[in-house]
Design an enzyme around this catalytic site. Structure first.
Site, PDB file in Angstrom:
ATOM      1  N   LYS A  59       0.835  -1.207   0.000  1.00  0.00           N
ATOM      2  CA  LYS A  59       0.000   0.000   0.000  1.00  0.00           C
ATOM      3  C   LYS A  59       0.867   1.253   0.000  1.00  0.00           C
ATOM      4  O   LYS A  59       0.585   2.205  -0.727  1.00  0.00           O
ATOM      5  CB  LYS A  59      -0.944  -0.008   1.214  1.00  0.00           C
ATOM      6  CG  LYS A  59      -2.072  -1.046   1.081  1.00  0.00           C
ATOM      7  CD  LYS A  59      -2.888  -1.249   2.358  1.00  0.00           C
ATOM      8  CE  LYS A  59      -3.845  -2.424   2.183  1.00  0.00           C
ATOM      9  NZ  LYS A  59      -4.683  -2.679   3.364  1.00  0.00           N
ATOM     10  N   GLN A 103      -4.667  -1.449   9.488  1.00  0.00           N
ATOM     11  CA  GLN A 103      -4.585  -2.754   8.849  1.00  0.00           C
ATOM     12  C   GLN A 103      -5.213  -3.821   9.740  1.00  0.00           C
ATOM     13  O   GLN A 103      -4.919  -3.912  10.935  1.00  0.00           O
ATOM     14  CB  GLN A 103      -3.121  -3.103   8.532  1.00  0.00           C
ATOM     15  CG  GLN A 103      -2.936  -4.400   7.770  1.00  0.00           C
ATOM     16  CD  GLN A 103      -3.525  -4.377   6.366  1.00  0.00           C
ATOM     17  OE1 GLN A 103      -3.615  -3.329   5.737  1.00  0.00           O
ATOM     18  NE2 GLN A 103      -3.948  -5.531   5.878  1.00  0.00           N
ATOM     19  N   ASP A 128     -11.205   2.946   4.105  1.00  0.00           N
ATOM     20  CA  ASP A 128     -11.517   1.515   4.088  1.00  0.00           C
ATOM     21  C   ASP A 128     -13.023   1.268   3.988  1.00  0.00           C
ATOM     22  O   ASP A 128     -13.451   0.157   3.659  1.00  0.00           O
ATOM     23  CB  ASP A 128     -11.016   0.854   5.383  1.00  0.00           C
ATOM     24  CG  ASP A 128      -9.773   0.007   5.177  1.00  0.00           C
ATOM     25  OD1 ASP A 128      -9.570  -0.470   4.050  1.00  0.00           O
ATOM     26  OD2 ASP A 128      -9.034  -0.172   6.159  1.00  0.00           O
TER      27      ASP A 128
HETATM   28  N1  GUN Z   1      -6.986  -6.699   5.829  1.00  0.00           N
HETATM   29  C1  GUN Z   1      -7.367  -7.400   4.741  1.00  0.00           C
HETATM   30  N2  GUN Z   1      -7.995  -6.615   3.864  1.00  0.00           N
HETATM   31  C2  GUN Z   1      -8.005  -5.381   4.394  1.00  0.00           C
HETATM   32  C3  GUN Z   1      -8.513  -4.127   3.952  1.00  0.00           C
HETATM   33  O1  GUN Z   1      -9.089  -3.975   2.882  1.00  0.00           O
HETATM   34  N3  GUN Z   1      -8.301  -3.088   4.785  1.00  0.00           N
HETATM   35  C4  GUN Z   1      -7.681  -3.213   5.974  1.00  0.00           C
HETATM   36  N4  GUN Z   1      -7.538  -2.144   6.718  1.00  0.00           N
HETATM   37  N5  GUN Z   1      -7.206  -4.365   6.411  1.00  0.00           N
HETATM   38  C5  GUN Z   1      -7.373  -5.435   5.626  1.00  0.00           C
END
Ligand code: GUN
Length: 289
Positions: A59, A103, A128
């Protein structure tokens, strides 16, 4: 005489994601040309789950390439819940931060706080789309942030040109991150949506009637080729690490023989999630002066 069946088209998520990322990069460059600040995303990683480390690294790299500024916040596994919530508050109040991403999953001792943490993120910074307000807005069909993986899935389906209106979409999995929001998005596009899950009776029976299959159960090779209705579009959200390597929720080689379109794993939905995160972050920037 039996007709030779041709294999379905592979949906190239990597290429499509690259196009989205280029578009975001151009918009960010346009902001900078106009001497406006670029978007800024805060990435919070708690603990040292190896997969989460890779996701966050991907990311932050994607941000860099798109010209999006980011704040890399690492907290130890034994961070008190209160400390994590304070960190989120601090970012909520920071006018130079447009988006906040915590995350998931949180490490074991903090797992029970996931809903509280999601709810603490200011909804206008919730790139998110996990805040209850944004989830509610999604169900209501009101503008708000939508989770990245579901957005990516819809983008891929739209690229294929398969009709959504009136189509029977079967979503396998009812997670808050994928299954539920993607079902809502499909419903808004006038699909008839069935959500299947671990207690569903006769899963193959449901899938056999689907024009669109979204497999998001997190179970390697769950969906067999003979479940796929000929001509159906198949979106495989599974990322399962097995002894055979990374596999999806769908037996790709089997399903491809029947599908009109199908996503590979890797290289299908995965790359789209990050592309949509960049898009959401750019959108958050337009909401903050
Ligand atoms: N863990 C797995 N997928 C995601 C996501 O799309 N966002 C976040 N914050 N954590 C994740």
């Amino acid at each position: 005489m039996e007709m030779a069946s041709s294999a379905g088209a592979i949906i190239d998520g990597k290429r499509i994601a690259a196009e989205v990322r280029r578009s975001v990069r151009e918009h960010v460059a346009d902001l900078t040309r106009r001497e406006l600040r670029p978007p800024r995303l805060a990435l919070i990683l708690v603990g040292d789950d190896p997969a989460s480390h890779i996701y966050v690294r991907n990311k932050s790299r994607a941000c860099e390439r798109a010209g999006i500024a980011y704040l890399d916040i690492r907290l130890p596994e034994d961070t008190p819940g209160e400390r994590l919530l304070e960190q989120v508050d601090e970012l909520n109040h920071d006018d130079t931060v447009d988006g906040i991403l915590v995350q998931l999953p949180l490490p074991g001792p903090l797992r029970h706080l996931e809903p509280a943490v999601m709810e603490r993120v200011e909804p206008s910074k919730d790139v998110d789309g996990f805040h209850p307000e944004n989830m509610g807005r999604l169900l209501l069909g009101q503008p708000g942030f939508v989770a990245c993986t579901p957005l990516g899935i819809l983008f891929l389906l739209e690229q294929t040109g398969v009709p959504l209106e009136g189509a029977h979409a079967v979503v396998i999995g009812r997670s808050v991150t994928v299954g539920r929001p993607v079902a809502a998005l499909l419903l808004h596009r006038h699909a008839t949506v069935t959500i299947c899950h671990s207690r569903t009776l006769d899963l193959p029976g449901h899938v056999r009637r689907a024009d669109i299959v979204v497999a998001a159960a997190g179970k390697p090779n769950l969906v067999r080729g003979d479940w796929i209705k000929p001509g159906a579009a198949v979106i495989d959200v599974g990322i399962n690490r097995t002894e055979q390597g990374l596999v999806g929720d769908v037996v790709f080689d089997e399903a491809r023989q029947r599908a009109s379109h199908i996503t590979p794993v890797p290289g299908g939905v995965g790359p789209m999630t990050i592309a949509m995160l960049l898009q959401n972050t750019l959108r958050a920037r337009t909401m903050h002066r």
